[in-house]
Write a protein that holds these residues in place. Structure first.
Motif, PDB file in Angstrom:
ATOM      1  N   TYR A  43      11.697 -54.697  28.171  1.00 57.60           N
ATOM      2  CA  TYR A  43      10.741 -54.706  29.241  1.00 57.60           C
ATOM      3  C   TYR A  43      10.572 -56.149  29.515  1.00 57.60           C
ATOM      4  CZ  TYR A  43       8.901 -50.221  27.976  1.00 57.60           C
ATOM      5  OH  TYR A  43       8.976 -48.829  27.439  1.00 57.60           O
ATOM      6  N   GLN A  88       5.005 -51.309  22.816  1.00 59.88           N
ATOM      7  CA  GLN A  88       5.990 -50.371  22.887  1.00 59.88           C
ATOM      8  C   GLN A  88       7.190 -50.577  22.092  1.00 59.88           C
ATOM      9  OE1 GLN A  88       6.095 -47.806  24.921  1.00 59.88           O
ATOM     10  NE2 GLN A  88       4.046 -48.331  25.626  1.00 59.88           N
ATOM     11  N   TYR A  92       3.159 -56.034  22.006  1.00 56.61           N
ATOM     12  CA  TYR A  92       4.368 -55.212  21.404  1.00 56.61           C
ATOM     13  C   TYR A  92       3.743 -53.839  21.289  1.00 56.61           C
ATOM     14  CZ  TYR A  92       5.930 -59.867  20.353  1.00 56.61           C
ATOM     15  OH  TYR A  92       6.331 -61.221  20.501  1.00 56.61           O
ATOM     16  N   TYR A 105       9.221 -55.430  19.024  1.00 58.87           N
ATOM     17  CA  TYR A 105       8.208 -54.886  18.133  1.00 58.87           C
ATOM     18  C   TYR A 105       8.165 -54.710  16.643  1.00 58.87           C
ATOM     19  CZ  TYR A 105      10.731 -50.422  16.868  1.00 58.87           C
ATOM     20  OH  TYR A 105      11.586 -49.494  16.252  1.00 58.87           O
TER      21      TYR A 105
END
Length: 184
Positions: free
Chosen positions: A130, A141, A139, A92
C-alpha cells in the motif's frame, strides 16, 4: 567534454528508482555506479559496462514518477529495459531486513491498483503493498507500506511492458520495530 558524435551512447538495461540516497547507497556500491549528474534535478548514477542506471527520486508518488521519466529521458532508456523500484517499506510482521517483492501496489489516496512484473516467488518472498502519504504506524493490513511505489507503477508501464517492472522493498519497520529508529 567530448562531442556528442564521439561519445558512446549509454542505453541501460536495468533502471533503478530509489527514493533516498541512504536506500540507494548499497546498490551504488554493489553495482559500482558512478554519478553522472551532480547538477541535475534528480541525481543519476550509471555503470555503462553492466548497463545499470539509478535515479534518486525523493519521497512521494509524484517525485517517483517524475524521476523515472527523467531517468528515461536523460539515459535514453529503451523499451526493453527492466525497471525496479527499490527501497524500504513498513511491514505488518517482524522480518526487518528481508527483501520482499510487491505483487500488487495499491494507491490508497487515489483508490488505484497496479500489478507490476513477473512474480519471483521461487527466490523471494511476495506481498501486497500500500502506498500511503505518510509513514504507516498501524499496520492494519497484512502488507508492505511505502510512499513511492504507486507513482512508479503508474508511469513506468508507458516506457516498457509490465513484465519488466518490479517493486522490491526491504522491510524497515514493523509494529514491533518503530520507523523512528530507522537510520542509514
Amino acid at each position: 567534454m567530448a562531442s556528442k558524435s564521439s561519445e558512446k551512447i549509454f542505453e541501460p538495461s536495468f533502471c533503478w528508482v530509489v527514493a533516498l540516497k541512504a536506500e540507494a547507497q548499497p546498490l551504488i556500491s554493489m553495482l559500482n555506479l558512478r554519478s553522472i549528474s551532480n547538477g541535475l534535478d534528480f541525481p543519476i548514477y550509471t555503470n555503462a559496462e553492466t548497463r545499470h542506471a539509478l535515479v534518486i527520486s525523493g519521497v512521494g508518488t509524484v517525485k517517483s514518477a517524475v524521476a523515472a521519466t527523467y531517468l528515461r529521458l536523460v539515459c535514453n532508456v529503451k523499451s526493453f529495459a527492466a525497471w525496479i523500484n527499490f527501497g524500504i517499506a513498513g511491514y505488518y510482521s517482524e522480518s526487518v531486513g528481508q527483501i520482499i517483492q510487491a505483487i500488487k501496489v495499491s494507491d490508497l489516496a487515489r483508490n488505484k491498483s497496479y500489478f507490476p512484473g513477473v512474480r519471483l516467488t521461487k527466490i523471494i518472498a511476495i506481498a501486497p503493498l500500500y502506498t500511503v502519504s505518510q509513514v504507516e504506524k498501524a499496520y492494519l493490513q497484512p502488507a508492505l507500506f511505502d510512499m513511492e511505489a504507486a507513482g512508479f507503477c503508474e508511469i513506468v508501464p508507458s516506457f516498457c511492458c509490465n513484465e519488466l517492472i518490479f517493486v522490491l522493498k526491504v522491510v524497515s519497520d514493523t509494529p514491533k520495530t518503530s520507523a523512528e529508529i530507522i537510520s542509514k
